[in-house]
Design a protein around this motif. Structure first.
Motif, PDB file in Angstrom:
ATOM      1  N   MET A   1       0.839  -1.192   0.000  1.00  9.25           N
ATOM      2  CA  MET A   1       0.000   0.000   0.000  1.00  9.25           C
ATOM      3  C   MET A   1       0.878   1.248   0.000  1.00  9.25           C
ATOM      4  SD  MET A   1      -2.952   0.922   2.717  1.00  9.25           S
ATOM      5  CE  MET A   1      -3.885   2.365   2.500  1.00  9.25           C
ATOM      6  N   GLU A   2       0.497   2.231  -0.802  1.00  3.05           N
ATOM      7  CA  GLU A   2       1.256   3.475  -0.895  1.00  3.05           C
ATOM      8  C   GLU A   2       1.110   4.303   0.373  1.00  3.05           C
ATOM      9  OE1 GLU A   2       1.618   6.123  -4.358  1.00  3.05           O
ATOM     10  OE2 GLU A   2       0.415   4.580  -5.355  1.00  3.05           O
ATOM     11  N   ASP A   3       2.169   5.025   0.688  1.00  4.93           N
ATOM     12  CA  ASP A   3       2.162   5.938   1.828  1.00  4.93           C
ATOM     13  C   ASP A   3       1.604   7.275   1.357  1.00  4.93           C
ATOM     14  OD1 ASP A   3       2.611   7.437   4.071  1.00  4.93           O
ATOM     15  OD2 ASP A   3       4.787   7.417   3.908  1.00  4.93           O
ATOM     16  N   PHE A   4       0.506   7.707   1.930  1.00  4.31           N
ATOM     17  CA  PHE A   4      -0.125   8.956   1.535  1.00  4.31           C
ATOM     18  C   PHE A   4       0.100  10.053   2.574  1.00  4.31           C
ATOM     19  CE2 PHE A   4      -2.538   5.916  -1.024  1.00  4.31           C
ATOM     20  CZ  PHE A   4      -2.413   6.515  -2.260  1.00  4.31           C
ATOM     21  N   ASN A   5       1.259  10.058   3.193  1.00  2.00           N
ATOM     22  CA  ASN A   5       1.603  11.097   4.155  1.00  2.00           C
ATOM     23  C   ASN A   5       1.891  12.379   3.375  1.00  2.00           C
ATOM     24  OD1 ASN A   5       2.843  12.852   5.942  1.00  2.00           O
ATOM     25  ND2 ASN A   5       3.964  11.234   6.999  1.00  2.00           N
ATOM     26  N   TRP A   6       0.887  13.231   3.256  1.00  2.00           N
ATOM     27  CA  TRP A   6       1.016  14.411   2.411  1.00  2.00           C
ATOM     28  C   TRP A   6       2.010  15.431   2.964  1.00  2.00           C
ATOM     29  CZ3 TRP A   6      -0.191  19.331   3.928  1.00  2.00           C
ATOM     30  CH2 TRP A   6      -0.972  19.466   5.080  1.00  2.00           C
ATOM     31  N   VAL A   7       2.199  15.505   4.258  1.00  2.00           N
ATOM     32  CA  VAL A   7       3.155  16.455   4.838  1.00  2.00           C
ATOM     33  C   VAL A   7       4.568  16.075   4.407  1.00  2.00           C
ATOM     34  CG1 VAL A   7       4.131  17.353   6.984  1.00  2.00           C
ATOM     35  CG2 VAL A   7       1.654  17.013   6.794  1.00  2.00           C
ATOM     36  N   TYR A   8       4.906  14.810   4.528  1.00  2.00           N
ATOM     37  CA  TYR A   8       6.211  14.312   4.097  1.00  2.00           C
ATOM     38  C   TYR A   8       6.426  14.584   2.607  1.00  2.00           C
ATOM     39  CZ  TYR A   8       9.759  10.906   2.724  1.00  2.00           C
ATOM     40  OH  TYR A   8      10.862  10.290   2.188  1.00  2.00           O
ATOM     41  N   MET A   9       5.405  14.296   1.801  1.00  2.00           N
ATOM     42  CA  MET A   9       5.522  14.473   0.360  1.00  2.00           C
ATOM     43  C   MET A   9       5.633  15.956  -0.013  1.00  2.00           C
ATOM     44  SD  MET A   9       5.920  11.532  -0.743  1.00  2.00           S
ATOM     45  CE  MET A   9       5.664  11.474  -2.499  1.00  2.00           C
ATOM     46  N   MET A  10       4.962  16.828   0.715  1.00  2.00           N
ATOM     47  CA  MET A  10       5.096  18.267   0.449  1.00  2.00           C
ATOM     48  C   MET A  10       6.512  18.746   0.769  1.00  2.00           C
ATOM     49  SD  MET A  10       2.659  19.658  -1.098  1.00  2.00           S
ATOM     50  CE  MET A  10       3.292  21.316  -0.992  1.00  2.00           C
ATOM     51  N   GLU A  11       7.113  18.202   1.820  1.00  2.00           N
ATOM     52  CA  GLU A  11       8.504  18.554   2.135  1.00  2.00           C
ATOM     53  C   GLU A  11       9.420  18.137   0.987  1.00  2.00           C
ATOM     54  OE1 GLU A  11       9.149  16.527   5.829  1.00  2.00           O
ATOM     55  OE2 GLU A  11       8.269  18.153   7.011  1.00  2.00           O
ATOM     56  N   LYS A  12       9.195  16.965   0.436  1.00  2.00           N
ATOM     57  CA  LYS A  12      10.009  16.471  -0.687  1.00  2.00           C
ATOM     58  C   LYS A  12       9.780  17.339  -1.922  1.00  2.00           C
ATOM     59  CE  LYS A  12      11.842  13.509   1.816  1.00  2.00           C
ATOM     60  NZ  LYS A  12      13.131  13.908   2.378  1.00  2.00           N
ATOM     61  N   MET A  13       8.517  17.699  -2.173  1.00  2.00           N
ATOM     62  CA  MET A  13       8.206  18.547  -3.319  1.00  2.00           C
ATOM     63  C   MET A  13       8.892  19.902  -3.171  1.00  2.00           C
ATOM     64  SD  MET A  13       6.811  19.007  -6.223  1.00  2.00           S
ATOM     65  CE  MET A  13       5.540  17.808  -6.520  1.00  2.00           C
ATOM     66  N   GLN A  14       8.912  20.460  -1.969  1.00  2.00           N
ATOM     67  CA  GLN A  14       9.583  21.737  -1.745  1.00  2.00           C
ATOM     68  C   GLN A  14      11.089  21.613  -1.982  1.00  2.00           C
ATOM     69  OE1 GLN A  14       8.232  22.911   2.151  1.00  2.00           O
ATOM     70  NE2 GLN A  14       6.315  23.747   1.351  1.00  2.00           N
ATOM     71  N   ASP A  15      11.678  20.482  -1.594  1.00  2.00           N
ATOM     72  CA  ASP A  15      13.104  20.247  -1.865  1.00  2.00           C
ATOM     73  C   ASP A  15      13.370  20.231  -3.366  1.00  2.00           C
ATOM     74  OD1 ASP A  15      13.678  20.044   0.853  1.00  2.00           O
ATOM     75  OD2 ASP A  15      13.663  17.846   0.861  1.00  2.00           O
ATOM     76  N   ILE A  16      12.489  19.573  -4.103  1.00  2.00           N
ATOM     77  CA  ILE A  16      12.642  19.495  -5.560  1.00  2.00           C
ATOM     78  C   ILE A  16      12.491  20.876  -6.179  1.00  2.00           C
ATOM     79  CG2 ILE A  16      11.607  18.595  -7.687  1.00  2.00           C
ATOM     80  CD1 ILE A  16      10.907  16.038  -5.998  1.00  2.00           C
ATOM     81  N   ARG A  17      11.502  21.642  -5.737  1.00  2.00           N
ATOM     82  CA  ARG A  17      11.306  22.998  -6.264  1.00  2.00           C
ATOM     83  C   ARG A  17      12.510  23.890  -5.966  1.00  2.00           C
ATOM     84  NH1 ARG A  17       5.083  23.767  -4.583  1.00  2.00           N
ATOM     85  NH2 ARG A  17       4.179  22.785  -6.419  1.00  2.00           N
ATOM     86  N   LEU A  18      13.040  23.793  -4.755  1.00  2.00           N
ATOM     87  CA  LEU A  18      14.207  24.591  -4.391  1.00  2.00           C
ATOM     88  C   LEU A  18      15.395  24.217  -5.279  1.00  2.00           C
ATOM     89  CD1 LEU A  18      15.645  26.660  -2.638  1.00  2.00           C
ATOM     90  CD2 LEU A  18      16.091  24.821  -0.987  1.00  2.00           C
ATOM     91  N   PHE A  19      15.622  22.917  -5.455  1.00  2.00           N
ATOM     92  CA  PHE A  19      16.712  22.467  -6.328  1.00  2.00           C
ATOM     93  C   PHE A  19      16.548  23.046  -7.725  1.00  2.00           C
ATOM     94  CE2 PHE A  19      18.340  19.546  -9.535  1.00  2.00           C
ATOM     95  CZ  PHE A  19      19.674  19.512  -9.179  1.00  2.00           C
ATOM     96  N   SER A  20      15.336  22.975  -8.254  1.00  2.00           N
ATOM     97  CA  SER A  20      15.079  23.484  -9.601  1.00  2.00           C
ATOM     98  C   SER A  20      15.336  24.988  -9.692  1.00  2.00           C
ATOM     99  CB  SER A  20      13.645  23.184 -10.016  1.00  2.00           C
ATOM    100  OG  SER A  20      13.451  21.803 -10.119  1.00  2.00           O
TER     101      SER A  20
END
Length: 145
Positions: A1-20
């Motif tokens: 089953m997939e992990d739907f922890n949206w807070v964790y995923m938003m932190e990762k998305m912010q890391d990706i956006r910052l890198f970009s």
């Protein structure tokens, strides 16, 4: 089953956006082209052949109208030229002009400096691993697998 922890995923998305955002440099004040225009010209150059607007739309992940506007601006600046199909006058491919090649040569080091810095800092092997993973992630997101 997939992990739907949206807070964790938003932190990762912010890391990706910052890198970009950190590796994309703003247009130099003395440059005549924007970063998107530079991207379009670079894609044609790296392909080694003339590309169609549709091919650029797919490669760049932009709408047809956005690519059309970029082509129009680059053509007005004499950095790009259209090569019309002899059988179908509506169809064309795009070629970089000599002036376009010169502009690429003058600006590529400025735009690529953050990537060169990353490679110098990470070392060749870690840099290659990072870029391979990014390329694979782009493939997954573009193709759905």
């Amino acid at each position: 089953m997939e992990d739907f922890n949206w807070v964790y995923m938003m932190e990762k998305m912010q890391d990706i956006r910052l890198f970009s955002s950190l590796h994309v440099r703003q247009t130099k004040k003395d440059s005549i082209i924007s970063s998107q225009e530079l991207d379009l010209l670079s894609r044609i150059l790296l392909s080694g052949e003339a590309l169609t607007p549709l091919e650029l739309t797919v490669m760049m992940g932009l709408s047809k109208s956005a690519v059309s506007r970029l082509i129009e601006r680059l053509e007005k600046k004499r950095l790009l030229t259209k090569l019309y199909n002899l059988k179908d006058k509506r169809s064309y491919t795009l070629l970089i002009t000599e002036q376009g090649n010169q502009e690429l040569e003058q600006t590529y080091r400025y735009y690529l400096e953050p990537i060169y810095k990353l490679r110098r800092t990470l070392g060749e092997e870690r840099f290659e691993n990072l870029t391979t993973q990014i390329k694979y992630a782009n493939h997954i997101l573009q193709n759905g697998r």
